[in-house]
Design an enzyme around this catalytic site. Structure first.
Site, PDB file in Angstrom:
ATOM      1  N   GLU A 167       0.829  -1.216   0.000  1.00  0.00           N
ATOM      2  CA  GLU A 167       0.000   0.000   0.000  1.00  0.00           C
ATOM      3  C   GLU A 167       0.860   1.261   0.000  1.00  0.00           C
ATOM      4  OE1 GLU A 167      -2.426  -1.347   3.378  1.00  0.00           O
ATOM      5  OE2 GLU A 167      -4.146  -0.775   2.165  1.00  0.00           O
ATOM      6  N   GLU A 189      -3.985  -9.551   3.482  1.00  0.00           N
ATOM      7  CA  GLU A 189      -4.806  -9.321   4.675  1.00  0.00           C
ATOM      8  C   GLU A 189      -5.988 -10.274   4.755  1.00  0.00           C
ATOM      9  OE1 GLU A 189      -3.451  -6.961   2.892  1.00  0.00           O
ATOM     10  OE2 GLU A 189      -2.805  -5.278   4.139  1.00  0.00           O
TER      11      GLU A 189
END
Lengths: 579, 579
Positions: A167, A189
């Protein structure tokens, strides 16, 4: 894990936890401090060489912000991100000559493992949400620097870039990945922890890099991620190269990008430390006072106007540097807001007041306008834009009180429109011989220079349903407007005389403190951002809301949830109902 | 209240719970049935008079869908909304001559008290979320009828319109409020229950009616709501009138609106009942089969192509009516999807297959194109658009499998792009002498006739990052494309030969069933809607996510939460931390 579970005392042990004053971090820890500087960084190194800077992430695993975990494999916590945010900001003010920032890892074959999982598993729900919000703002500040200051970020992925690591890369302009059969980018995740990439990952995959939906689905469910040619084909990275050619490729790319960015200023200003005096009931800065009335769940922020006329020239402004009123005020306010967010969790409402000479505020706006092309005035306005967005994104009720002695004019008038409500006193209070309050609008309120995340000015957003009111307000630019006039113009919520003022304001503040904090957060997040959506609003409103939801779900944080059981050797046990 | 708490057996006692078959409602109750018709309505009355229809809400408080509560004061539950959705749809197909619908209450001085609070307090999290999703789709269908079919809704608020009651009004084109000193519109969810208006209220206040943010803040925190002139001034309603002039004003307004809508067709078709045979392991319709493999958490939906050529003329189509293949398939599929959503909560993945003659599917698309201006073809295409959006909004993983014998062409090819992934078999399976599968695109895949909630076609959304691929796909319109070709065109996720097919597909389905259901819901909600945002995506993605979060928070649903304690005489006890 649950809100109610007692947390182990988390004595902060990193350098940027100053343990000063009497602030309470809400979770029992000492106050979190957002002020830092390169000399005190534990996790990052910032160096510059001509118009190329290098920002090296080399996380000290023994220096977590909260304690109770180690920051292995360049994983990060809020403390790591506070330094990154500081570095990004310093590059703009202190090194405006820089055109390209090479963001890389100081570890061998590991770029960044993302947010620290032990930290997430142990943190309160409130800390997780605040952590994600701040890291989101930091990622946005990278894109803001790229768009507005021509400082382009190259991300060098020399190994694993997992979750928050990828990210971080996604926030950069150009992602370079080593092609060695093992280096990969990933968003693990969901398969690993049953939560979402919470720092804009899903939105940047779909809306910034425009990865095809089915590819995104495969990518986000593949724990080990994607590497090599497929990473390029799917637009997850911009280029791959053998490890042996990495340094050379990065240098070439940096030069090529820098060559497209000309006309950089030669020399920046020093961002001297933000001075803050913390007392039991408040924070005092030069131009900002924060007063806590914790029994009433209130924080009153008073913004002070300039003490003198604006500088005589841009050179003079540059000499004033960080002491130049608009810049110092913005930095102080930013610190004050972050302090409330992280350290004063039970504050329900922030009250904005101001104190000073409106004409001097307007004169400073006029000075900024007159020097609009100067790099420093540009940076100061962009800084204000970010700080005001930080206010918009703060999940506390916001109210602005306009009283005699205030200076809500131009830039400071934005606080009237950034608030959920504004009350203005008609006339004066008995025994106060100051003149009745007025509001003055100037070009800064209309030009979009302080646009919200939705891309519109606060006034344009306010008047989406009545464009005529926007024009009417514009027609009043420069005129001191009294309470009855601004109420008629729709600029404040209520204008009240001295008989009603105290009761009405008190009742409002009491009522606000009586409502469900979560309900208010959700309501305000929906009411504050009418009109167009942008990647930024998508990240904050949509992705964040889903992440908040999932951060509460037993499948993630329950005793048998994936986040709780991560690393325990036990598999999570899921409630299988789809909701 | 919690997910784990056992629910009292909730024997459905309303007419539309048919108690047939062996479906499981996931919460222990018998299956919820979405099929109904005016003769069986318990809560609504539908009448027409020329080009004006009247839809009267007169909820039978003794007929809740789930049991355990009474539907007092025109409060509603899913059962009430199922009838409303049916009525809205019938108005379009059975009464296309209708230009104006007067939506009013059958109770004295009460319009609608919103979603039933006892129902919400007792329902599982999953039911609450599914309930909100369906009611949102129903509200959207009102706006869809207004926009696309020129059926305008006038909402007559003759008394209290609270929460969901006002949200129903917000979905209408024109809101008329009695001005009698007591009738008011309100969104009291936050002050009363610590939750959000969950059916689009906040978004329609800010983005449809464009209420000023501070007014919206006051409105949404004022339990008793806003009435009279202020309701008009704040744009919460369109007009107010004394009770004595209500009927006359409504009649006048209806006539005035109807006068602007000319060229209505004279006569509709009958929406005959959707026939469904429920067995232990599936649902059989004429053109749709649903097979459950519950141990594997799978539902396989097979869509069957038309059995014959399209009708020879629009008149012939009208004669076929509800039996016309595209319409019958759409209605059957809609029922199948809703049945899975509400009654098969543990299904992780929906597998779409098709079976039939692709050329006949294309011939039907061509027929619809050739008669594009006919009211019924228009309605059928709008129905498909809504059903496909219902698929998009279904929080289950969606995968399309393209095999020999399938007919994924034109309209049916949308299922390839609506799915999170698509697998296509290269060639044939051993022992199968059918021709290898192909896909055929037609204009329906590009024209936007089936636009997603984001306003773009599924293919345009898919190729946001590679417009060239959209053009390339367009260039292949009408051609049967084999697996390798469609993979090269980026139309499917993976093309696999017979050696890999079974293992790869099985592994994918097993993997999907192993992930956290909540994590998947959040991930898919973020990956499915790249690109522009609309009021609809805001409602489903942003508002829904916040509401889901709040529906989990102890401040709402914990033992001392506001929703739990509502009506108990005890005040809620809040965790005061703002998050």
């Amino acid at each position: 894990m649950g809100e109610a579970a007692p947390r182990a005392a988390q004595a902060p042990d990193s350098a940027h936890n100053l343990k000063e004053g009497t602030g309470s971090a809400g979770n029992g820890a000492a106050a979190i401090d957002f002020r830092t500087e390169p000399a005190r960084y534990r996790h990052w190194k910032l160096s510059t060489n001509g118009n190329v800077a290098t920002l090296t992430m080399d996380v000290d695993e023994k220096a977590p912000l909260l304690g109770g975990y180690e920051l292995k494999l360049n994983s990060y916590d809020l403390g790591v991100d506070i330094e990154l945010a500081d570095a990004i900001e310093r590059l703009r003010f202190e090194h405006p000559e820089v055109a390209v920032i090479i963001l890389k890892s100081g570890k061998d074959r590991v770029f960044c493992a993302g947010a620290n999982i032990r930290m997430l598993a142990g943190a309160t729900h409130a800390h997780k949400v605040n952590f994600c919000k701040f890291t989101n703002e930091t990622r946005n500040s990278i894109e803001d620097a790229s768009e507005n200051s021509g400082q382009k970020y190259i991300c060098v992925v020399n190994g694993t870039a997992a979750g928050g690591g990828y990210e971080l890369a996604l926030a950069c302009d150009h992602i370079m990945l080593v092609d060695d059969g093992s280096a990969a980018v990933s968003l693990p995740e969901l398969p690993l922890l049953a939560v979402l990439p919470g720092t804009g990952g899903l939105t940047r995959v779909t809306d910034k890099r425009k990865v095809r939906r089915d590819h995104a689905d495969v990518f986000c469910t593949t724990e080990e991620g994607v590497k090599g040619k497929r990473a390029v084909d799917w637009r997850l990275v911009d280029e791959v190269m053998p490890r042996s050619r990495l340094d050379e490729s990065v240098e070439k790319r940096a030069k090529a990008i820098a060559a497209t960015l000309s006309g950089k200023p030669a020399k920046g200003i020093a961002l001297t430390p933000v001075e803050r005096k913390r007392t039991a009931d408040g924070n005092e800065y030069k131009y900002v006072s924060v007063a806590f009335a914790r029994d009433n769940r209130l924080a009153t922020i008073t913004l002070r106007g300039p003490e003198s006329a604006p500088p005589s020239s841009a050179d003079e402004m540059t000499k004033q540097g960080a002491a130049f009123w608009p810049l110092q005020l913005a930095r102080e306010l930013d610190d004050a807001i972050l302090d409330i967010r992280l350290n004063e969790l039970e504050v329900a409402t922030i009250v904005f007041k101001s104190d000073g000479d409106a004409q001097r505020v307007l004169a400073h706006d006029a000075f900024l306008d007159a020097n609009a092309a100067h790099w420093l005035t540009r940076e100061i306005r962009f800084k204000w834009k970010r700080v005001l967005k930080r206010v918009d994104m703060t999940s506390r009720s916001l109210v602005t009180l306009v009283e005699p002695g205030s200076c809500f004019a131009g830039t400071l008038a934005e606080f009237i429109f950034a608030a959920d409500r504004c009350y203005m006193l008609i006339g004066t209070m008995q025994g106060d011989n100051r003149a009745p309050a007025t509001i003055v609008l100037d070009d800064a309120n209309f030009s979009g220079v302080y646009a919200m995340s939705n891309g519109l000015s606060r006034l344009a957003t306010r008047f989406l349903g009545e464009p005529g009111s926007l024009d009417a307000a514009k027609g009043e630019t420069g005129k001191p407007l009294d309470a009855e006039r601004v109420e008629a113009l729709g600029l404040v919520t209520f204008a009240l005389d001295d008989i009603d003022w105290e009761d009405e304001v008190r009742l409002f503040l009491e009522e606000r403190a009586s409502f469900s904090p979560d309900g208010l957060t959700g309501m305000e997040a929906n009411l504050r951002f009418a009109g167009p959506e942008t990647m930024e609003t998508k990240i904050f409103a949509r992705l964040t809301a889903w992440q908040n939801w999932i951060f509460q779900r037993p499948n993630a944080v329950g005793p048998e949830g994936a986040l709780t059981r991560y690393g325990s050797g036990q598999k999570p046990n899921f409630d299988l109902k789809r909701v």
